[in-house]
Write a protein that holds these residues in place. Structure first.
Motif, PDB file in Angstrom:
ATOM      1  N   LEU A   1       0.815  -1.210   0.000  1.00 17.34           N
ATOM      2  CA  LEU A   1       0.000   0.000   0.000  1.00 17.34           C
ATOM      3  C   LEU A   1       0.851   1.263   0.000  1.00 17.34           C
ATOM      4  CD1 LEU A   1      -2.746   1.373   0.131  1.00 17.34           C
ATOM      5  CD2 LEU A   1      -2.746   1.000   2.607  1.00 17.34           C
ATOM      6  N   ARG A   2       1.843   1.332   0.869  1.00 15.76           N
ATOM      7  CA  ARG A   2       2.674   2.539   0.959  1.00 15.76           C
ATOM      8  C   ARG A   2       3.386   2.823  -0.368  1.00 15.76           C
ATOM      9  NH1 ARG A   2       6.098   2.747   5.940  1.00 15.76           N
ATOM     10  NH2 ARG A   2       4.373   3.985   6.693  1.00 15.76           N
ATOM     11  N   ASP A   3       3.968   1.802  -0.967  1.00 12.76           N
ATOM     12  CA  ASP A   3       4.683   1.995  -2.229  1.00 12.76           C
ATOM     13  C   ASP A   3       3.744   2.493  -3.323  1.00 12.76           C
ATOM     14  OD1 ASP A   3       7.039   1.076  -1.046  1.00 12.76           O
ATOM     15  OD2 ASP A   3       6.686  -0.988  -1.703  1.00 12.76           O
ATOM     16  N   ILE A   4       2.574   1.903  -3.402  1.00 13.54           N
ATOM     17  CA  ILE A   4       1.612   2.299  -4.431  1.00 13.54           C
ATOM     18  C   ILE A   4       1.138   3.733  -4.186  1.00 13.54           C
ATOM     19  CG2 ILE A   4      -0.663   1.835  -5.428  1.00 13.54           C
ATOM     20  CD1 ILE A   4      -0.118  -1.167  -4.720  1.00 13.54           C
ATOM     21  N   ARG A   5       0.813   4.040  -2.918  1.00 10.13           N
ATOM     22  CA  ARG A   5       0.351   5.390  -2.576  1.00 10.13           C
ATOM     23  C   ARG A   5       1.407   6.427  -2.929  1.00 10.13           C
ATOM     24  NH1 ARG A   5       1.685   8.515   1.342  1.00 10.13           N
ATOM     25  NH2 ARG A   5       2.506   6.893   2.700  1.00 10.13           N
ATOM     26  N   LYS A   6       2.648   6.163  -2.556  1.00  8.39           N
ATOM     27  CA  LYS A   6       3.727   7.115  -2.837  1.00  8.39           C
ATOM     28  C   LYS A   6       3.969   7.256  -4.338  1.00  8.39           C
ATOM     29  CE  LYS A   6       6.289   7.152   1.441  1.00  8.39           C
ATOM     30  NZ  LYS A   6       7.632   7.087   2.035  1.00  8.39           N
ATOM     31  N   SER A   7       3.846   6.175  -5.086  1.00 11.21           N
ATOM     32  CA  SER A   7       4.052   6.247  -6.538  1.00 11.21           C
ATOM     33  C   SER A   7       2.970   7.093  -7.210  1.00 11.21           C
ATOM     34  CB  SER A   7       4.096   4.853  -7.158  1.00 11.21           C
ATOM     35  OG  SER A   7       2.803   4.281  -7.223  1.00 11.21           O
ATOM     36  N   ARG A   8       1.817   7.215  -6.530  1.00 10.39           N
ATOM     37  CA  ARG A   8       0.716   8.042  -7.055  1.00 10.39           C
ATOM     38  C   ARG A   8       0.784   9.469  -6.521  1.00 10.39           C
ATOM     39  NH1 ARG A   8       0.431   3.345  -8.841  1.00 10.39           N
ATOM     40  NH2 ARG A   8      -1.487   2.287  -9.444  1.00 10.39           N
ATOM     41  N   ASP A   9       1.793   9.749  -5.702  1.00  4.22           N
ATOM     42  CA  ASP A   9       1.988  11.075  -5.121  1.00  4.22           C
ATOM     43  C   ASP A   9       0.785  11.525  -4.289  1.00  4.22           C
ATOM     44  OD1 ASP A   9       4.109  12.761  -4.872  1.00  4.22           O
ATOM     45  OD2 ASP A   9       3.580  14.046  -6.548  1.00  4.22           O
ATOM     46  N   ILE A  10       0.264  10.606  -3.472  1.00  2.00           N
ATOM     47  CA  ILE A  10      -0.884  10.878  -2.624  1.00  2.00           C
ATOM     48  C   ILE A  10      -0.441  10.748  -1.169  1.00  2.00           C
ATOM     49  CG2 ILE A  10      -3.194  10.082  -1.944  1.00  2.00           C
ATOM     50  CD1 ILE A  10      -3.519   8.958  -4.753  1.00  2.00           C
ATOM     51  N   THR A  11      -0.832  11.707  -0.341  1.00  2.00           N
ATOM     52  CA  THR A  11      -0.481  11.626   1.078  1.00  2.00           C
ATOM     53  C   THR A  11      -1.422  10.664   1.795  1.00  2.00           C
ATOM     54  OG1 THR A  11      -1.965  13.415   1.767  1.00  2.00           O
ATOM     55  CG2 THR A  11       0.280  14.047   1.056  1.00  2.00           C
ATOM     56  N   MET A  12      -1.018  10.244   2.999  1.00  2.00           N
ATOM     57  CA  MET A  12      -1.888   9.382   3.801  1.00  2.00           C
ATOM     58  C   MET A  12      -3.196  10.103   4.116  1.00  2.00           C
ATOM     59  SD  MET A  12       0.545   7.220   6.420  1.00  2.00           S
ATOM     60  CE  MET A  12       1.186   8.628   7.272  1.00  2.00           C
ATOM     61  N   LYS A  13      -3.113  11.392   4.407  1.00  5.50           N
ATOM     62  CA  LYS A  13      -4.310  12.170   4.713  1.00  5.50           C
ATOM     63  C   LYS A  13      -5.257  12.204   3.518  1.00  5.50           C
ATOM     64  CE  LYS A  13      -5.936  16.569   6.456  1.00  5.50           C
ATOM     65  NZ  LYS A  13      -5.591  17.824   7.078  1.00  5.50           N
ATOM     66  N   GLU A  14      -4.714  12.469   2.324  1.00  6.65           N
ATOM     67  CA  GLU A  14      -5.544  12.513   1.109  1.00  6.65           C
ATOM     68  C   GLU A  14      -6.206  11.169   0.844  1.00  6.65           C
ATOM     69  OE1 GLU A  14      -3.115  15.846  -1.514  1.00  6.65           O
ATOM     70  OE2 GLU A  14      -2.435  13.767  -1.541  1.00  6.65           O
ATOM     71  N   LEU A  15      -5.443  10.099   0.966  1.00  8.63           N
ATOM     72  CA  LEU A  15      -6.001   8.769   0.716  1.00  8.63           C
ATOM     73  C   LEU A  15      -7.083   8.448   1.740  1.00  8.63           C
ATOM     74  CD1 LEU A  15      -6.044   6.174  -0.913  1.00  8.63           C
ATOM     75  CD2 LEU A  15      -4.142   5.335   0.501  1.00  8.63           C
ATOM     76  N   GLY A  16      -6.823   8.792   2.988  1.00 11.47           N
ATOM     77  CA  GLY A  16      -7.818   8.568   4.024  1.00 11.47           C
ATOM     78  C   GLY A  16      -9.121   9.301   3.741  1.00 11.47           C
ATOM     79  N   GLU A  17      -9.019  10.533   3.286  1.00 11.93           N
ATOM     80  CA  GLU A  17     -10.216  11.305   2.954  1.00 11.93           C
ATOM     81  C   GLU A  17     -10.987  10.667   1.801  1.00 11.93           C
ATOM     82  OE1 GLU A  17      -8.747  15.266   2.257  1.00 11.93           O
ATOM     83  OE2 GLU A  17      -8.529  15.682   4.404  1.00 11.93           O
ATOM     84  N   ILE A  18     -10.266  10.138   0.835  1.00 12.73           N
ATOM     85  CA  ILE A  18     -10.912   9.515  -0.331  1.00 12.73           C
ATOM     86  C   ILE A  18     -11.668   8.255   0.073  1.00 12.73           C
ATOM     87  CG2 ILE A  18     -10.484   8.337  -2.528  1.00 12.73           C
ATOM     88  CD1 ILE A  18      -8.035  10.266  -2.855  1.00 12.73           C
ATOM     89  N   VAL A  19     -11.061   7.441   0.936  1.00  6.40           N
ATOM     90  CA  VAL A  19     -11.678   6.157   1.286  1.00  6.40           C
ATOM     91  C   VAL A  19     -12.490   6.200   2.583  1.00  6.40           C
ATOM     92  CG1 VAL A  19      -9.970   4.828  -0.005  1.00  6.40           C
ATOM     93  CG2 VAL A  19      -9.620   5.219   2.446  1.00  6.40           C
ATOM     94  N   GLY A  20     -12.469   7.337   3.265  1.00  5.63           N
ATOM     95  CA  GLY A  20     -13.313   7.508   4.437  1.00  5.63           C
ATOM     96  C   GLY A  20     -12.748   7.013   5.759  1.00  5.63           C
ATOM     97  N   VAL A  21     -11.429   7.076   5.913  1.00  4.14           N
ATOM     98  CA  VAL A  21     -10.799   6.729   7.189  1.00  4.14           C
ATOM     99  C   VAL A  21      -9.794   7.818   7.552  1.00  4.14           C
ATOM    100  CG1 VAL A  21     -11.089   4.235   6.901  1.00  4.14           C
ATOM    101  CG2 VAL A  21      -8.977   5.318   6.128  1.00  4.14           C
ATOM    102  N   THR A  22      -9.248   7.732   8.749  1.00  2.00           N
ATOM    103  CA  THR A  22      -8.278   8.732   9.187  1.00  2.00           C
ATOM    104  C   THR A  22      -6.893   8.468   8.595  1.00  2.00           C
ATOM    105  OG1 THR A  22      -7.615   7.460  11.128  1.00  2.00           O
ATOM    106  CG2 THR A  22      -9.492   8.997  11.391  1.00  2.00           C
ATOM    107  N   GLU A  23      -6.063   9.495   8.677  1.00  2.00           N
ATOM    108  CA  GLU A  23      -4.666   9.361   8.263  1.00  2.00           C
ATOM    109  C   GLU A  23      -3.986   8.273   9.102  1.00  2.00           C
ATOM    110  OE1 GLU A  23      -0.653  12.181   8.209  1.00  2.00           O
ATOM    111  OE2 GLU A  23      -2.591  13.062   8.691  1.00  2.00           O
ATOM    112  N   ALA A  24      -4.325   8.224  10.391  1.00  2.00           N
ATOM    113  CA  ALA A  24      -3.750   7.206  11.279  1.00  2.00           C
ATOM    114  C   ALA A  24      -4.118   5.802  10.815  1.00  2.00           C
ATOM    115  CB  ALA A  24      -4.215   7.426  12.716  1.00  2.00           C
ATOM    116  N   ALA A  25      -5.359   5.602  10.382  1.00  2.00           N
ATOM    117  CA  ALA A  25      -5.786   4.290   9.903  1.00  2.00           C
ATOM    118  C   ALA A  25      -4.966   3.863   8.690  1.00  2.00           C
ATOM    119  CB  ALA A  25      -7.273   4.295   9.572  1.00  2.00           C
TER     120      ALA A  25
END
Length: 70
Positions: free
Chosen positions: A4-28
């Motif tokens: 997950l981390r590698d894919i997220r970083k390759s898409r230039d998306i932060t944990m916060k942004e991804l969390g907002e898109i999928v409906g969970v917190t950055e911590a999750a």
């Protein structure tokens, strides 16, 4: 281990942004990436849609299958 981390970083998306898109917190997202929390199937689907990849890419099934073929 998931990718997950590698894919997220390759898409230039932060944990916060991804969390907002999928409906969970950055911590999750951080817990998912480090393996401190298991990713259920529904969340795998949301993540794969958000990151435009397959569930197999996230969990690494393709790499394992390729290794077994050799």
């Amino acid at each position: 281990m998931n990718h997950l981390r590698d894919i997220r970083k390759s898409r230039d998306i932060t944990m916060k942004e991804l969390g907002e898109i999928v409906g969970v917190t950055e911590a999750a997202i951080g817990y998912y990436e480090t393996g401190k929390r298991n990713i259920n199937y529904e969340m795998l689907l949301r993540l794969s849609e958000a990151l435009n990849c397959s569930v197999d890419d996230i969990v690494g099934v393709i790499a394992i299958t390729a290794l077994q073929a050799n």
